[in-house]
Design a protein around this motif. Structure first.
Motif, PDB file in Angstrom:
ATOM      1  N   ALA A  78      -2.507  -4.077   4.584  1.00  0.00           N
ATOM      2  CA  ALA A  78      -3.135  -3.725   5.861  1.00  0.00           C
ATOM      3  C   ALA A  78      -2.301  -2.685   6.606  1.00  0.00           C
ATOM      4  N   GLY A  79      -0.982  -2.884   6.614  1.00  0.00           N
ATOM      5  CA  GLY A  79      -0.103  -1.937   7.283  1.00  0.00           C
ATOM      6  C   GLY A  79      -0.136  -0.563   6.648  1.00  0.00           C
ATOM      7  N   SER A  80      -0.347  -0.509   5.350  1.00  0.00           N
ATOM      8  CA  SER A  80      -0.416   0.779   4.655  1.00  0.00           C
ATOM      9  C   SER A  80      -1.644   1.574   5.084  1.00  0.00           C
ATOM     10  N   VAL A  81      -2.750   0.881   5.331  1.00  0.00           N
ATOM     11  CA  VAL A  81      -3.948   1.574   5.818  1.00  0.00           C
ATOM     12  C   VAL A  81      -3.695   2.144   7.210  1.00  0.00           C
ATOM     13  N   ILE A  82      -3.026   1.382   8.060  1.00  0.00           N
ATOM     14  CA  ILE A  82      -2.678   1.882   9.395  1.00  0.00           C
ATOM     15  C   ILE A  82      -1.824   3.131   9.268  1.00  0.00           C
ATOM     16  N   PHE A  83      -0.849   3.090   8.377  1.00  0.00           N
ATOM     17  CA  PHE A  83       0.024   4.237   8.123  1.00  0.00           C
ATOM     18  C   PHE A  83      -0.799   5.448   7.679  1.00  0.00           C
ATOM     19  N   TYR A  84      -1.727   5.211   6.751  1.00  0.00           N
ATOM     20  CA  TYR A  84      -2.582   6.286   6.238  1.00  0.00           C
ATOM     21  C   TYR A  84      -3.456   6.883   7.334  1.00  0.00           C
ATOM     22  N   GLU A  85      -4.070   6.031   8.141  1.00  0.00           N
ATOM     23  CA  GLU A  85      -4.970   6.522   9.185  1.00  0.00           C
ATOM     24  C   GLU A  85      -4.223   7.319  10.246  1.00  0.00           C
ATOM     25  N   PHE A 135      -5.344   3.617  -4.944  1.00  0.00           N
ATOM     26  CA  PHE A 135      -6.521   2.888  -4.476  1.00  0.00           C
ATOM     27  C   PHE A 135      -6.707   2.934  -2.957  1.00  0.00           C
ATOM     28  N   LEU A 136      -5.715   3.431  -2.248  1.00  0.00           N
ATOM     29  CA  LEU A 136      -5.686   3.268  -0.798  1.00  0.00           C
ATOM     30  C   LEU A 136      -6.858   3.935  -0.087  1.00  0.00           C
ATOM     31  N   LYS A 137      -7.395   5.001  -0.647  1.00  0.00           N
ATOM     32  CA  LYS A 137      -8.484   5.719   0.006  1.00  0.00           C
ATOM     33  C   LYS A 137      -9.855   5.122  -0.314  1.00  0.00           C
ATOM     34  N   TRP A 138      -9.891   4.116  -1.170  1.00  0.00           N
ATOM     35  CA  TRP A 138     -11.169   3.502  -1.539  1.00  0.00           C
ATOM     36  C   TRP A 138     -11.796   2.816  -0.326  1.00  0.00           C
ATOM     37  N   ALA A 140     -13.672  -0.305   1.706  1.00  0.00           N
ATOM     38  CA  ALA A 140     -13.328  -1.723   1.800  1.00  0.00           C
ATOM     39  C   ALA A 140     -14.027  -2.533   0.716  1.00  0.00           C
ATOM     40  N   GLU A 141     -15.296  -2.239   0.485  1.00  0.00           N
ATOM     41  CA  GLU A 141     -16.065  -3.004  -0.497  1.00  0.00           C
ATOM     42  C   GLU A 141     -15.512  -2.812  -1.907  1.00  0.00           C
ATOM     43  N   ARG A 142     -15.165  -1.566  -2.233  1.00  0.00           N
ATOM     44  CA  ARG A 142     -14.636  -1.283  -3.566  1.00  0.00           C
ATOM     45  C   ARG A 142     -13.260  -1.914  -3.748  1.00  0.00           C
ATOM     46  N   LEU A 143     -12.428  -1.833  -2.731  1.00  0.00           N
ATOM     47  CA  LEU A 143     -11.110  -2.459  -2.789  1.00  0.00           C
ATOM     48  C   LEU A 143     -11.223  -3.964  -3.003  1.00  0.00           C
ATOM     49  N   MET A 144     -12.121  -4.596  -2.249  1.00  0.00           N
ATOM     50  CA  MET A 144     -12.263  -6.044  -2.342  1.00  0.00           C
ATOM     51  C   MET A 144     -12.778  -6.467  -3.718  1.00  0.00           C
ATOM     52  N   LYS A 145     -13.757  -5.750  -4.212  1.00  0.00           N
ATOM     53  CA  LYS A 145     -14.336  -6.095  -5.519  1.00  0.00           C
ATOM     54  C   LYS A 145     -13.292  -6.002  -6.623  1.00  0.00           C
ATOM     55  N   TRP A 146     -12.564  -4.887  -6.660  1.00  0.00           N
ATOM     56  CA  TRP A 146     -11.579  -4.687  -7.719  1.00  0.00           C
ATOM     57  C   TRP A 146     -10.373  -5.609  -7.541  1.00  0.00           C
ATOM     58  N   ALA A 147     -10.009  -5.882  -6.313  1.00  0.00           N
ATOM     59  CA  ALA A 147      -8.887  -6.796  -6.070  1.00  0.00           C
ATOM     60  C   ALA A 147      -9.191  -8.179  -6.627  1.00  0.00           C
ATOM     61  N   LEU A 148     -10.400  -8.655  -6.389  1.00  0.00           N
ATOM     62  CA  LEU A 148     -10.773  -9.981  -6.886  1.00  0.00           C
ATOM     63  C   LEU A 148     -10.833 -10.010  -8.408  1.00  0.00           C
ATOM     64  N   TRP A 149     -11.341  -8.924  -9.010  1.00  0.00           N
ATOM     65  CA  TRP A 149     -11.353  -8.841 -10.468  1.00  0.00           C
ATOM     66  C   TRP A 149      -9.932  -8.879 -11.027  1.00  0.00           C
ATOM     67  N   ILE A 150      -9.046  -8.079 -10.438  1.00  0.00           N
ATOM     68  CA  ILE A 150      -7.668  -8.005 -10.922  1.00  0.00           C
ATOM     69  C   ILE A 150      -6.955  -9.333 -10.720  1.00  0.00           C
ATOM     70  N   LEU A 151      -7.248 -10.012  -9.623  1.00  0.00           N
ATOM     71  CA  LEU A 151      -6.588 -11.269  -9.318  1.00  0.00           C
ATOM     72  C   LEU A 151      -7.111 -12.420 -10.170  1.00  0.00           C
ATOM     73  N   ILE A 152      -8.429 -12.478 -10.342  1.00  0.00           N
ATOM     74  CA  ILE A 152      -9.038 -13.661 -10.956  1.00  0.00           C
ATOM     75  C   ILE A 152      -9.166 -13.546 -12.477  1.00  0.00           C
ATOM     76  N   LEU A 153      -9.713 -12.433 -12.979  1.00  0.00           N
ATOM     77  CA  LEU A 153     -10.046 -12.355 -14.407  1.00  0.00           C
ATOM     78  C   LEU A 153      -8.839 -12.566 -15.322  1.00  0.00           C
ATOM     79  N   PRO A 154      -7.730 -11.833 -15.162  1.00  0.00           N
ATOM     80  CA  PRO A 154      -6.602 -12.067 -16.071  1.00  0.00           C
ATOM     81  C   PRO A 154      -6.061 -13.487 -16.003  1.00  0.00           C
ATOM     82  N   GLY A 230      -5.538  -6.850   1.526  1.00  0.00           N
ATOM     83  CA  GLY A 230      -5.094  -6.563   2.886  1.00  0.00           C
ATOM     84  C   GLY A 230      -5.659  -5.250   3.396  1.00  0.00           C
ATOM     85  N   ALA A 231      -5.669  -4.237   2.518  1.00  0.00           N
ATOM     86  CA  ALA A 231      -6.241  -2.943   2.895  1.00  0.00           C
ATOM     87  C   ALA A 231      -7.734  -3.067   3.163  1.00  0.00           C
ATOM     88  N   ALA A 232      -8.434  -3.815   2.304  1.00  0.00           N
ATOM     89  CA  ALA A 232      -9.876  -4.009   2.486  1.00  0.00           C
ATOM     90  C   ALA A 232     -10.164  -4.746   3.786  1.00  0.00           C
TER      91      ALA A 232
END
Length: 387
Positions: A78-85, A135-138, A140-154, A230-232
């Motif tokens: 989340a803090g990284s998005v603030i930094f980016y913005e 991934f930071l510029k993605w 919110a929806e794309r970040l959340m979808k891929w985050a859950l895939w990366i976290l859950i599937l493996p 957090g970014a999403a």
């Protein structure tokens, strides 16, 4: 272009600082066992023989283990998005400044792991942070979808493989087979009686035991998706009051998941399988539950929690200070209590140290804009006397 400076108090999202302050308590709860004994080489999270100590270990295992470093990771994203913005708003190169931030964290992490304590997380944050930049510029929806895939599937695939092994030969996943009495004894001897050089060598051995090529993919798969979540969350406006219904829904779903996976070693046999499910799925689920509940309480009851927010504003300084204090208490070049205290005593120490940190942080930020290490890091990033 306007100058890109660090965020001052009036511009900060205070709820993030409160969550950081809260996470410092959980991190110290989890780390305390590794500060005062060779927990790194023990096979079970609950190993004490007395009932009170076992109760403390079970409490920490259920409510803190694998849930507060993920919280730090979530807030880092989340803090990284603030930094980016802010960089984009000021017309500056995000990549340049953010890379310097990560390099600064990497250097601090190297010093922390080498000279203070082996359990450093900053090196991993810095390295994985460079991957996260992709991934930071993605959205919110794309970040959340891929985050859950990366976290859950493996982790599901790994759990299935472990389940097959367990069904074939349950004893093969007995955690007792994977502890190392030799490593435990060596740690006890070095940290209890060794000089600073010998302890530094042991620190490096302990650090390499976790941070090696074999574990690299697991570290990435556990930290990167929390950065992304957090970014999403920040991009979705998740830290504002309009998201109350979503906080409630998330708290119920993740709380139920945490209850299933975190308690699994207690209602099923403790094994490598149940430990893996507890840490890889139960831990992050409880993290998201904590965030949701904290946001509900903070906005519902308008808690200000200024001292805890102050601790969170100086979270990097306080994280390092915890290591300095605890290694001085336990290592031979300090007070030398390594291997000498109970889990109950460690728990009391956690409350005392955290309480002191909250108190001192509250006093510090009455006169200062940044924590001491935060100030040094910002000097490195911005090269400005105003930072």
């Amino acid at each position: 272009m306007d100058s890109l400076y660090a965020i001052h108090k009036k511009d900060r999202l205070h709820v993030l600082d409160i969550l950081r302050g809260f996470s410092l308590l959980g991190i110290l709860l989890v780390n305390m066992k590794s500060f005062h004994e060779p927990a790194l080489y023990e096979s079970s999270f609950v190993s004490s023989t007395t009932s009170l100590d076992r109760l403390i270990e079970q409490f920490i295992n259920l409510f803190a283990q694998a849930s507060f470093y993920p919280l730090f990771s979530f807030l880092f994203g989340a803090g990284s998005v603030i930094f980016y913005e802010r960089a984009k708003e000021k017309g500056h190169s995000f990549g340049r400044y953010y890379s310097k931030r990560l390099i600064g964290l990497f250097i601090i992490g190297i010093l922390h792991a080498t000279l203070i304590w082996h359990g450093d997380i900053l090196i991993n944050y810095a390295i994985i942070g460079f991957i996260f930049m992709i991934f930071l510029k993605w959205s919110a929806e794309r970040l959340m979808k891929w985050a859950l895939w990366i976290l859950i599937l493996p982790n599901v695939l790994m759990s299935l493989a472990l389940l097959i092994a367990y069904m074939g030969e349950p004893g093969s996943l007995d955690p007792g087979k994977y502890g190392s009495q030799e490593a435990i004894q060596q740690s006890l001897e070095v940290y209890q009686t060794g000089n600073f050089i010998e302890i530094t060598q042991q620190r490096l051995t302990d650090w390499a035991y976790v941070n090696n090529a074999e574990n690299a993919i697991f570290l990435i798969l556990s930290i990167l998706p929390l950065f992304m979540l957090g970014a999403a969350a920040y991009k979705r406006g998740w830290f504002h009051q309009s998201m109350i219904k979503e906080w409630k829904r998330t708290a119920i779903i993740t709380g139920a998941a945490a209850a299933v996976f975190k308690a699994m070693p207690y209602y099923w046999d403790e094994s490598i399988l149940t430990q893996h499910l507890q840490l890889s799925l139960g831990g992050p689920a409880l993290t998201l539950c904590y965030v949701s509940l904290a946001l509900l309480f903070l906005y519902k009851f308008k808690f200000r929690l200024e001292p805890i927010r102050a601790a969170g504003r100086g979270s990097l300084s306080n994280y390092l200070l915890q290591s300095i204090i605890c290694t001085f208490i336990f290592y031979s070049y300090g007070l030398g209590f390594y291997g000498e205290i109970s889990e109950w005593t460690g728990f009391i120490l956690v409350l005392f140290i955290y309480g002191i940190q909250v108190f001192l942080s509250h006093l510090w930020f009455k006169r200062n804009a940044f924590g001491p290490v935060e100030w040094l890091l910002r000097k490195w990033i911005y090269f400005s006397h105003r930072a």
